[in-house]
Scaffold this motif. Sequence first.
Motif, short mmCIF file in Angstrom:
data_model
loop_
_atom_site.label_atom_id
_atom_site.label_comp_id
_atom_site.label_asym_id
_atom_site.label_seq_id
_atom_site.Cartn_x
_atom_site.Cartn_y
_atom_site.Cartn_z
N ALA A 95 0.83 -1.21 0.00
CA ALA A 95 0.00 0.00 0.00
C ALA A 95 0.86 1.25 0.00
O ALA A 95 0.58 2.22 -0.72
N VAL A 96 1.93 1.24 0.80
CA VAL A 96 2.83 2.39 0.85
C VAL A 96 3.52 2.58 -0.49
O VAL A 96 3.62 3.69 -1.01
N MET A 97 4.01 1.48 -1.08
CA MET A 97 4.74 1.58 -2.33
C MET A 97 3.84 2.00 -3.48
O MET A 97 4.24 2.78 -4.35
N GLU A 98 2.60 1.50 -3.51
CA GLU A 98 1.68 1.91 -4.56
C GLU A 98 1.35 3.39 -4.44
O GLU A 98 1.29 4.11 -5.44
N THR A 99 1.13 3.84 -3.21
CA THR A 99 0.82 5.25 -2.99
C THR A 99 1.99 6.13 -3.41
O THR A 99 1.81 7.16 -4.07
N LEU A 100 3.20 5.72 -3.05
CA LEU A 100 4.39 6.47 -3.44
C LEU A 100 4.53 6.52 -4.96
O LEU A 100 4.85 7.56 -5.54
N ALA A 101 4.27 5.39 -5.62
CA ALA A 101 4.39 5.34 -7.08
C ALA A 101 3.39 6.28 -7.75
O ALA A 101 3.73 7.00 -8.70
N ILE A 102 2.16 6.30 -7.25
CA ILE A 102 1.14 7.18 -7.82
C ILE A 102 1.55 8.64 -7.67
O ILE A 102 1.46 9.44 -8.61
N ILE A 103 2.04 9.00 -6.49
CA ILE A 103 2.45 10.38 -6.26
C ILE A 103 3.64 10.73 -7.16
O ILE A 103 3.69 11.80 -7.77
N ALA A 104 4.60 9.80 -7.27
CA ALA A 104 5.80 10.07 -8.06
C ALA A 104 5.49 10.27 -9.54
O ALA A 104 6.06 11.16 -10.18
N TYR A 105 4.58 9.47 -10.07
CA TYR A 105 4.34 9.50 -11.52
C TYR A 105 3.13 10.34 -11.94
O TYR A 105 2.96 10.59 -13.13
N LYS A 106 2.30 10.76 -10.99
CA LYS A 106 1.11 11.53 -11.34
C LYS A 106 1.04 12.87 -10.62
O LYS A 106 0.04 13.57 -10.72
N GLN A 107 2.07 13.23 -9.88
CA GLN A 107 2.04 14.44 -9.06
C GLN A 107 1.81 15.71 -9.87
O GLN A 107 2.21 15.77 -11.05
N PRO A 108 1.16 16.70 -9.21
CA PRO A 108 0.63 16.66 -7.85
C PRO A 108 -0.73 15.98 -7.80
O PRO A 108 -1.52 16.11 -8.74
N ALA A 152 3.22 15.88 -3.44
CA ALA A 152 4.26 15.68 -4.45
C ALA A 152 5.47 15.07 -3.76
O ALA A 152 5.58 15.09 -2.53
N THR A 153 6.37 14.50 -4.55
CA THR A 153 7.59 13.94 -3.97
C THR A 153 8.58 15.07 -3.66
O THR A 153 8.46 16.18 -4.16
N THR A 154 9.56 14.75 -2.84
CA THR A 154 10.53 15.73 -2.37
C THR A 154 11.90 15.51 -3.02
O THR A 154 12.14 14.49 -3.68
N ARG A 155 12.78 16.46 -2.80
CA ARG A 155 14.17 16.29 -3.25
C ARG A 155 14.83 15.12 -2.51
O ARG A 155 15.68 14.43 -3.07
N LYS A 156 14.44 14.92 -1.27
CA LYS A 156 15.00 13.80 -0.51
C LYS A 156 14.65 12.47 -1.17
O LYS A 156 15.46 11.53 -1.17
N PHE A 157 13.44 12.37 -1.69
CA PHE A 157 13.04 11.16 -2.41
C PHE A 157 13.99 10.91 -3.58
O PHE A 157 14.48 9.79 -3.78
N LEU A 158 14.29 11.95 -4.35
CA LEU A 158 15.21 11.81 -5.47
C LEU A 158 16.63 11.51 -4.98
O LEU A 158 17.34 10.68 -5.56
N ASP A 159 17.04 12.19 -3.90
CA ASP A 159 18.37 11.95 -3.34
C ASP A 159 18.53 10.49 -2.93
O ASP A 159 19.56 9.86 -3.20
#
Length: 211
Positions: A95-108, A152-159
Amino acid sequence: MSTTITDLNYLKIVLETALLTAQEPLTVAQLKKLFTEDIKSALLTELLEDIRLSWRGRGIELVKLASGWRFRARAEFTPYLARLNPEKPPRYSRAVMETLAIIAYKQPVTRGDIEAIRGVSVATSVMQTLLERGWIEVIGHKDVPGRPWLYATTRKFLDDLGFVSLKDLPPLADLGTLVVPESTPQEVGRNPADETSPLDDEADNLLPVAE
């Protein structure tokens, strides 16, 4: 000791020292503060590239991430370093990973948008896990009744993934293996009711968002 901007080798030593002792990535703007001279950003970037090349083939590398420049151990040496700190990183639920994926690829996106894609409600614990990890943040409100938060995802996510921008995101199917090593046993944010919401039907529509 007095130095000038023509003493490029000395400038590189100063940059190396700052980067090797920094706890977080440093931007070019931050690195410029090391010097009293007005050193152009282009020159600093050139020096950083020189430093990166000079460390090639060693166990540590200089990389450019979303938040700036930093030294880190090369990936092939992490198994050795892990023996010094055997504690495993947490494994996140589907559930966490799916939610993260949706935010990462469909943000905001809003929480309602995420729920519409997943087909089930998103537990508060799932959003809290991602917020506490520093991978997502609230960037505003959607201009609809109720004004829900936009995530939306953060710079830390990319880092943490070793990327500079959202354009570097991998295919959706590979995102989970980058964020969570398969060998990590502990799951965080797991709710058995959330495990029945496959993202497969949406995978073709979740494309990286240009910055």
